[in-house]
Design a protein around this motif. Structure first.
Motif, PDB file in Angstrom:
ATOM      1  N   LEU A 244      18.018  46.201 -66.211  1.00 49.17           N
ATOM      2  CA  LEU A 244      17.320  44.923 -66.238  1.00 49.17           C
ATOM      3  C   LEU A 244      18.162  43.858 -65.539  1.00 49.17           C
ATOM      4  O   LEU A 244      19.343  43.718 -65.836  1.00 49.17           O
ATOM      5  CB  LEU A 244      17.061  44.519 -67.695  1.00 49.17           C
ATOM      6  CG  LEU A 244      16.226  43.275 -67.930  1.00 49.17           C
ATOM      7  CD1 LEU A 244      14.803  43.467 -67.410  1.00 49.17           C
ATOM      8  CD2 LEU A 244      16.219  42.936 -69.424  1.00 49.17           C
ATOM      9  N   TRP A 245      17.524  43.120 -64.630  1.00 45.95           N
ATOM     10  CA  TRP A 245      18.262  42.111 -63.877  1.00 45.95           C
ATOM     11  C   TRP A 245      17.423  40.846 -63.744  1.00 45.95           C
ATOM     12  O   TRP A 245      16.225  40.848 -63.994  1.00 45.95           O
ATOM     13  CB  TRP A 245      18.657  42.653 -62.499  1.00 45.95           C
ATOM     14  CG  TRP A 245      17.488  42.925 -61.586  1.00 45.95           C
ATOM     15  CD1 TRP A 245      16.716  44.055 -61.542  1.00 45.95           C
ATOM     16  CD2 TRP A 245      16.954  42.039 -60.606  1.00 45.95           C
ATOM     17  NE1 TRP A 245      15.738  43.920 -60.583  1.00 45.95           N
ATOM     18  CE2 TRP A 245      15.854  42.699 -59.997  1.00 45.95           C
ATOM     19  CE3 TRP A 245      17.296  40.752 -60.177  1.00 45.95           C
ATOM     20  CZ2 TRP A 245      15.099  42.113 -58.988  1.00 45.95           C
ATOM     21  CZ3 TRP A 245      16.534  40.162 -59.170  1.00 45.95           C
ATOM     22  CH2 TRP A 245      15.462  40.847 -58.575  1.00 45.95           C
ATOM     23  N   ARG A 246      18.118  39.782 -63.372  1.00 46.52           N
ATOM     24  CA  ARG A 246      17.464  38.508 -63.068  1.00 46.52           C
ATOM     25  C   ARG A 246      18.311  37.779 -62.046  1.00 46.52           C
ATOM     26  O   ARG A 246      19.524  38.026 -61.947  1.00 46.52           O
ATOM     27  CB  ARG A 246      17.289  37.658 -64.329  1.00 46.52           C
ATOM     28  CG  ARG A 246      18.606  37.130 -64.904  1.00 46.52           C
ATOM     29  CD  ARG A 246      18.390  36.345 -66.165  1.00 46.52           C
ATOM     30  NE  ARG A 246      19.664  35.808 -66.655  1.00 46.52           N
ATOM     31  CZ  ARG A 246      19.826  35.236 -67.830  1.00 46.52           C
ATOM     32  NH1 ARG A 246      18.800  35.131 -68.664  1.00 46.52           N
ATOM     33  NH2 ARG A 246      21.015  34.776 -68.187  1.00 46.52           N
ATOM     34  N   PRO A 247      17.699  36.889 -61.274  1.00 45.68           N
ATOM     35  CA  PRO A 247      18.492  36.083 -60.341  1.00 45.68           C
ATOM     36  C   PRO A 247      19.434  35.197 -61.150  1.00 45.68           C
ATOM     37  O   PRO A 247      19.073  34.706 -62.216  1.00 45.68           O
ATOM     38  CB  PRO A 247      17.452  35.232 -59.607  1.00 45.68           C
ATOM     39  CG  PRO A 247      16.134  35.880 -59.876  1.00 45.68           C
ATOM     40  CD  PRO A 247      16.264  36.602 -61.179  1.00 45.68           C
ATOM     41  N   SER A 248      20.636  34.989 -60.637  1.00 43.51           N
ATOM     42  CA  SER A 248      21.554  34.086 -61.333  1.00 43.51           C
ATOM     43  C   SER A 248      21.452  32.704 -60.704  1.00 43.51           C
ATOM     44  O   SER A 248      20.777  32.513 -59.689  1.00 43.51           O
ATOM     45  CB  SER A 248      22.990  34.615 -61.253  1.00 43.51           C
ATOM     46  OG  SER A 248      23.597  34.247 -60.047  1.00 43.51           O
TER      47      SER A 248
ATOM     48  N   VAL B 147      19.895  46.595 -81.774  1.00 40.93           N
ATOM     49  CA  VAL B 147      20.682  45.840 -80.795  1.00 40.93           C
ATOM     50  C   VAL B 147      21.034  44.481 -81.404  1.00 40.93           C
ATOM     51  O   VAL B 147      20.144  43.698 -81.717  1.00 40.93           O
ATOM     52  CB  VAL B 147      19.889  45.645 -79.478  1.00 40.93           C
ATOM     53  CG1 VAL B 147      20.658  44.767 -78.513  1.00 40.93           C
ATOM     54  CG2 VAL B 147      19.581  46.991 -78.843  1.00 40.93           C
ATOM     55  N   ASP B 148      22.336  44.242 -81.560  1.00 38.63           N
ATOM     56  CA  ASP B 148      22.736  42.977 -82.184  1.00 38.63           C
ATOM     57  C   ASP B 148      23.139  41.896 -81.180  1.00 38.63           C
ATOM     58  O   ASP B 148      23.212  40.720 -81.536  1.00 38.63           O
ATOM     59  CB  ASP B 148      23.852  43.191 -83.202  1.00 38.63           C
ATOM     60  CG  ASP B 148      25.138  43.741 -82.597  1.00 38.63           C
ATOM     61  OD1 ASP B 148      25.139  44.149 -81.409  1.00 38.63           O
ATOM     62  OD2 ASP B 148      26.155  43.778 -83.322  1.00 38.63           O
ATOM     63  N   ARG B 149      23.387  42.295 -79.916  1.00 42.40           N
ATOM     64  CA  ARG B 149      23.773  41.325 -78.885  1.00 42.40           C
ATOM     65  C   ARG B 149      23.324  41.816 -77.520  1.00 42.40           C
ATOM     66  O   ARG B 149      23.244  43.015 -77.287  1.00 42.40           O
ATOM     67  CB  ARG B 149      25.299  41.169 -78.815  1.00 42.40           C
ATOM     68  CG  ARG B 149      25.919  40.486 -79.984  1.00 42.40           C
ATOM     69  CD  ARG B 149      27.419  40.398 -79.837  1.00 42.40           C
ATOM     70  NE  ARG B 149      28.005  41.686 -80.226  1.00 42.40           N
ATOM     71  CZ  ARG B 149      29.222  42.087 -79.896  1.00 42.40           C
ATOM     72  NH1 ARG B 149      29.992  41.336 -79.146  1.00 42.40           N
ATOM     73  NH2 ARG B 149      29.684  43.251 -80.290  1.00 42.40           N
ATOM     74  N   ILE B 150      23.060  40.870 -76.630  1.00 35.13           N
ATOM     75  CA  ILE B 150      22.889  41.188 -75.220  1.00 35.13           C
ATOM     76  C   ILE B 150      23.777  40.237 -74.435  1.00 35.13           C
ATOM     77  O   ILE B 150      24.160  39.171 -74.939  1.00 35.13           O
ATOM     78  CB  ILE B 150      21.419  41.088 -74.724  1.00 35.13           C
ATOM     79  CG1 ILE B 150      20.920  39.642 -74.735  1.00 35.13           C
ATOM     80  CG2 ILE B 150      20.513  42.001 -75.526  1.00 35.13           C
ATOM     81  CD1 ILE B 150      19.578  39.452 -74.021  1.00 35.13           C
ATOM     82  N   VAL B 151      24.123  40.638 -73.219  1.00 37.60           N
ATOM     83  CA  VAL B 151      24.840  39.760 -72.299  1.00 37.60           C
ATOM     84  C   VAL B 151      24.221  39.906 -70.921  1.00 37.60           C
ATOM     85  O   VAL B 151      23.696  40.966 -70.572  1.00 37.60           O
ATOM     86  CB  VAL B 151      26.363  40.069 -72.210  1.00 37.60           C
ATOM     87  CG1 VAL B 151      27.073  39.721 -73.500  1.00 37.60           C
ATOM     88  CG2 VAL B 151      26.620  41.509 -71.820  1.00 37.60           C
ATOM     89  N   TRP B 152      24.247  38.813 -70.162  1.00 33.84           N
ATOM     90  CA  TRP B 152      23.829  38.816 -68.761  1.00 33.84           C
ATOM     91  C   TRP B 152      25.100  38.630 -67.946  1.00 33.84           C
ATOM     92  O   TRP B 152      25.779  37.613 -68.089  1.00 33.84           O
ATOM     93  CB  TRP B 152      22.854  37.680 -68.484  1.00 33.84           C
ATOM     94  CG  TRP B 152      21.515  37.876 -69.123  1.00 33.84           C
ATOM     95  CD1 TRP B 152      21.107  37.419 -70.337  1.00 33.84           C
ATOM     96  CD2 TRP B 152      20.406  38.590 -68.569  1.00 33.84           C
ATOM     97  NE1 TRP B 152      19.817  37.798 -70.572  1.00 33.84           N
ATOM     98  CE2 TRP B 152      19.356  38.509 -69.500  1.00 33.84           C
ATOM     99  CE3 TRP B 152      20.207  39.277 -67.367  1.00 33.84           C
ATOM    100  CZ2 TRP B 152      18.117  39.099 -69.279  1.00 33.84           C
ATOM    101  CZ3 TRP B 152      18.967  39.855 -67.150  1.00 33.84           C
ATOM    102  CH2 TRP B 152      17.938  39.773 -68.098  1.00 33.84           C
ATOM    103  N   LEU B 153      25.428  39.619 -67.117  1.00 36.30           N
ATOM    104  CA  LEU B 153      26.690  39.603 -66.378  1.00 36.30           C
ATOM    105  C   LEU B 153      26.476  39.886 -64.900  1.00 36.30           C
ATOM    106  O   LEU B 153      25.563  40.635 -64.536  1.00 36.30           O
ATOM    107  CB  LEU B 153      27.630  40.680 -66.930  1.00 36.30           C
ATOM    108  CG  LEU B 153      28.065  40.537 -68.388  1.00 36.30           C
ATOM    109  CD1 LEU B 153      28.794  41.799 -68.830  1.00 36.30           C
ATOM    110  CD2 LEU B 153      28.945  39.312 -68.561  1.00 36.30           C
ATOM    111  N   PRO B 154      27.361  39.349 -64.040  1.00 41.58           N
ATOM    112  CA  PRO B 154      27.334  39.755 -62.629  1.00 41.58           C
ATOM    113  C   PRO B 154      27.632  41.254 -62.545  1.00 41.58           C
ATOM    114  O   PRO B 154      28.235  41.835 -63.461  1.00 41.58           O
ATOM    115  CB  PRO B 154      28.459  38.940 -61.989  1.00 41.58           C
ATOM    116  CG  PRO B 154      28.818  37.879 -62.967  1.00 41.58           C
ATOM    117  CD  PRO B 154      28.409  38.370 -64.326  1.00 41.58           C
TER     118      PRO B 154
END
Length: 138
Positions: A14-18, A104-111
Motif C-alpha cells: 500500500l502506497w500514497r504520494p508523500s 494490527v495495533d499500529r501502522i506507519v507510512w515510510l519512504p
C-alpha cells in the motif's frame, strides 16, 4: 504436501504520494501477536478471489481503501510446516483512517528506504523494490 494443502493469502504493498515532490510513502502494519512489521495481508475466505481478499485485508488492517495496480511477485514460504502462498498487488491508498485493532495495533507510512529497513522479513523487503519497479521509480 500437495498444492491443495497450500494456505492461500493475499495482500498489497500500500502506497500514497508523500508531501515531498516525486516521492511516495509505503504503509506497514505492526502485528502485536508476532511483534513484526509487514505489508497488509491475510488468508482468503472460502471461494474468495485473491485480489478481492487483498483489498479486504488492506481495509481491515489499515482502515484505508485503495485502488489496485500492478500484480507483484507472490511470496512462498512455510508456516508451522504448512506451505503458504501470498499473492500481492501494488495499491494506492485513497481514503480512510486507521483504528487499532486486535490484529494490527499500529501502522506507519515510510519512504521506501525506511520501509525496507523496518520490514521484519527479507521477502517483504523485495516487494518494496517490486513496487518501485512497477511504478517506474526504480
Amino acid at each position: 504436501m500437495t498444492d491443495d494443502d497450500t494456505i492461500q493469502a493475499a495482500g498489497c504493498v500500500l502506497w500514497r504520494p508523500s508531501s515531498v515532490a516525486g516521492e511516495l510513502e509505503i504503509c506497514l502494519v505492526h502485528r502485536p501477536k508476532y511483534d513484526d512489521w509487514s505489508h497488509p495481508k491475510g488468508k482468503l475466505k472460502r471461494a474468495e478471489e485473491p485480489l478481492a481478499a487483498a483489498l479486504r485485508e488492506v481495509e481491515e488492517e489499515t482502515g484505508f481503501r485503495c485502488v489496485p495496480g500492478a500484480r507483484l511477485p507472490s511470496a512462498l514460504y512455510y508456516v508451522d510446516g504448512h506451505r503458504k502462498e501470498v499473492s500481492y498487488w501494488a495499491a494506492e491508498a485513497t481514503d480512510g483512517r486507521f483504528t487499532p485493532n486486535r490484529e494490527v495495533d499500529r501502522i506507519v507510512w515510510l519512504p521506501p528506504d525506511a520501509a525496507r529497513t523496518r520490514l521484519t522479513q527479507l521477502r517483504d523487503r523485495d516487494l518494496v523494490d517490486a513496487l518501485l519497479s512497477a511504478l517506474h521509480l526504480a
